[in-house]
Design an enzyme around this catalytic site. Structure first.
Site, PDB file in Angstrom:
ATOM      1  N   ARG B  67      -3.137   0.368  -7.757  1.00  0.00           N
ATOM      2  CA  ARG B  67      -4.077   0.946  -6.794  1.00  0.00           C
ATOM      3  C   ARG B  67      -4.851  -0.169  -6.101  1.00  0.00           C
ATOM      4  O   ARG B  67      -5.551  -0.959  -6.743  1.00  0.00           O
ATOM      5  CB  ARG B  67      -5.041   1.843  -7.571  1.00  0.00           C
ATOM      6  CG  ARG B  67      -5.957   2.651  -6.714  1.00  0.00           C
ATOM      7  CD  ARG B  67      -6.831   3.516  -7.602  1.00  0.00           C
ATOM      8  NE  ARG B  67      -7.706   4.340  -6.796  1.00  0.00           N
ATOM      9  CZ  ARG B  67      -8.629   5.141  -7.289  1.00  0.00           C
ATOM     10  NH1 ARG B  67      -8.778   5.242  -8.604  1.00  0.00           N
ATOM     11  NH2 ARG B  67      -9.384   5.848  -6.484  1.00  0.00           N
ATOM     12  N   HIS B 174      -3.439  -6.893   1.926  1.00  0.00           N
ATOM     13  CA  HIS B 174      -4.126  -5.654   1.560  1.00  0.00           C
ATOM     14  C   HIS B 174      -5.440  -5.961   0.854  1.00  0.00           C
ATOM     15  O   HIS B 174      -5.448  -6.489  -0.254  1.00  0.00           O
ATOM     16  CB  HIS B 174      -3.231  -4.802   0.663  1.00  0.00           C
ATOM     17  CG  HIS B 174      -3.519  -3.331   0.744  1.00  0.00           C
ATOM     18  ND1 HIS B 174      -4.789  -2.807   0.566  1.00  0.00           N
ATOM     19  CD2 HIS B 174      -2.724  -2.281   1.016  1.00  0.00           C
ATOM     20  CE1 HIS B 174      -4.730  -1.491   0.710  1.00  0.00           C
ATOM     21  NE2 HIS B 174      -3.491  -1.149   1.002  1.00  0.00           N
ATOM     22  N   GLU B 280       1.956   5.331   2.163  1.00  0.00           N
ATOM     23  CA  GLU B 280       0.748   5.059   1.379  1.00  0.00           C
ATOM     24  C   GLU B 280       0.374   6.252   0.508  1.00  0.00           C
ATOM     25  O   GLU B 280      -0.771   6.397   0.113  1.00  0.00           O
ATOM     26  CB  GLU B 280      -0.420   4.699   2.318  1.00  0.00           C
ATOM     27  CG  GLU B 280      -1.495   3.820   1.696  1.00  0.00           C
ATOM     28  CD  GLU B 280      -2.672   3.594   2.658  1.00  0.00           C
ATOM     29  OE1 GLU B 280      -2.583   3.996   3.819  1.00  0.00           O
ATOM     30  OE2 GLU B 280      -3.664   3.009   2.213  1.00  0.00           O
TER      31      GLU B 280
END
Lengths: 344, 344
Positions: B67, B174, B280
């Protein structure tokens, strides 16, 4: 009439920048004389740039403010920022007096990181009441890329919003230069700030507290229209009202998007009444697009090229929406003579 | 075959989060036992979420990583970050072993603000060599919204790039959660980071130094495709090569854009060979779009709905481009049995 709601005085005579350098070299010297700039210098700086482009592109009036990247709220201190803002706004006022048919003023605010925005009320009032300016540029990050002040939805900002509402002027959300090496100013910091501000508005009840407060998010709204589904979905997941109800009475987007597919997307997903024509000229991108043969920032061409856009919708984007958002424009008469401009 | 290149294990059993809380309560305790999670708990966490959506939507394999919002590089210290990354990556490895036809691993890196990224080489090697992972997620802002480390193009990052090149694995750029009140994580920080990274690449010669280094910019490339004209124009103004030559051999965009007009724009302005299918899921936006009746993040539907997209181009977006960018996927056989998966 075609109103360009986003123009900066990026071509000001070099005396302005020299003044700024002297000021920053002695930030506590309050006796520094303002720059000595003649009317002819101002005329020359505009005739070969903004006025030339207005004529060539067929636009009429530019809502005009000091150069955004030079606001430099992170430089000097609060009193430096006030002096610098006054000098810059005075110059915009002179531009508007010299060319009352072509320019309407919007002011830079004397923000400074960590200093309450209430500090800006005096300069906002001066520019609106004495100069007839119709709005202000509000920097959501006076630190220049470190984002150390509270979000725009924090009560920290409420005093300036109260004054904006009282004066009936909107703010364009516009950062200045970046002093963070991670953020290129016009390629990242500007666009990020637009996206950031929108998401702050989405997660707050700011417009319940200020139902008539208005913001223009420039550069086509940052990333927002491209991710409109994401924002609709986030609002829904967060149990917020639909975006139209939540913020589209208060938040508007300009058309500073420098290619046709981007403008097509903007006009497809954002309600027409929330879109204000703008080019940001002479600004972030100065060149000619080899794919079209025209300037990247000649955004009127893209709008003219969008298929199936009615004449009524065009008029709203080019004129009506700006007059509604910058409501002090209403009743102004342009295109007659310099004496036709209301002294407000 | 349809490869979703961007999935996070957002549904991990709650023992993982409980472990993290214990860890952060005692960040210097290196003796903390890893969370006790049974295979059946992992199966249950996936069967009702990611696997269910794969089946419903007709996708096959998800490139799967811990995550992102929980990476929390700004929390604890470098050794906390290493322990946490190992625990999270171990869990992804178990997922991939339980469902070798459905998931391929990408690792979280043990980044920490102010700590050289060279620090992450060991964990990257472990995940690629021991687990058969095919890439990593690289956080351009380990500070969580304060952007205190150097840009991705600084030599600060070169040791990890050298290892990526050696191992032939790409990085998805990210960020993690935001601890800056200005930035909503999924609505601002994620998108801003994407835009920021692209502009860093545009202004540097990174890909001269690393001609085979590859990055995936997620969330449809942030604001970049919407402002493609701006970026083409900025590159030209800055005397950089055209974008295709400058960075499109090295930079790729995923399709995490949650409405059809956004996907249409992406496919119109970005070369097809630079677009990787992704959703996603289960991620940033969980709800159903009332305008379509389907999940916002069911991005396959948008691509299927784009007019005039050839079958060949679809295959590149859905499969071929991911196999090229995540080159360790080549030669892997999916859809037969768990034993068919190469142990690498």
């Amino acid at each position: 009439m075609i109103i360009d709601c986003h123009g900066h005085y990026t071509t000001a005579p070099r005396e302005l920048e020299a003044y700024r350098q002297r000021q920053l070299a002695n930030p506590d010297d309050a006796t520094l004389a303002p720059p000595n700039i003649a009317d002819d210098q101002i005329r020359e700086s505009l005739e070969k740039a903004q006025l030339k482009f207005q004529r060539e592109r067929g636009t009429d009036v530019t809502i005009f403010s000091p150069r955004a990247s030079a606001m430099g709220h992170h430089q000097g201190n609060a009193s430096t920022s006030l002096q610098w803002s006054r000098v810059c706004n005075d110059l915009i006022h002179r531009v508007c007096n010299l060319y009352p048919d072509n320019f309407v003023g919007v002011c830079q605010l004397p923000q400074s990181p960590g200093v309450p925005p209430a500090n800006c009320i005096g300069e906002l009032e001066r520019c609106v009441k004495e100069f007839g300016f119709v709005g202000c540029n509000l920097n959501p990050d006076p630190s220049g890329g470190h984002w150390t002040d509270p979000p725009l939805t924090d009560r920290w900002w409420y005093p300036i919003y109260e004054k904006m509402v009282e004066l009936e002027v909107p703010a364009m959300v516009h950062v200045s230069a970046s002093c963070n090496a991670n953020f290129h100013a016009t390629g990242a910091h500007y666009i990020n700030a637009d996206t950031t501000a929108f998401m702050q508005f989405l997660t707050s009840d700011l417009f319940k507290d200020f139902p008539t407060l208005k913001f223009v998010i420039p550069h086509g709204g940052g990333a927002v229209p491209y991710h409109w589904g994401r924002y609709r979905g986030l609002a829904q997941d967060l149990k917020r009202p639909p975006l139209g109800e939540l913020l589209l009475h208060n938040v508007f987007f300009d058309t500073c998007v420098y290619h046709l597919p981007g403008i097509e997307l903007l006009l497809k997903v954002i309600p027409i009444e929330n879109i204000l024509f703008a080019s940001e000229m002479v600004g972030a991108v100065k060149g000619i697009d080899p794919e079209t043969g025209y300037n990247f920032d000649d955004t009127k061409r893209y709008i003219d090229a969008v298929p199936r856009l009615s004449e009524q919708d065009k008029r709203r984007i080019f004129e009506g929406n700006s007059k509604r958002v910058y409501s002090r424009l209403q009743g102004r008469i342009f295109g007659q003579s310099s004496s036709a401009r209301s002294a407000d």
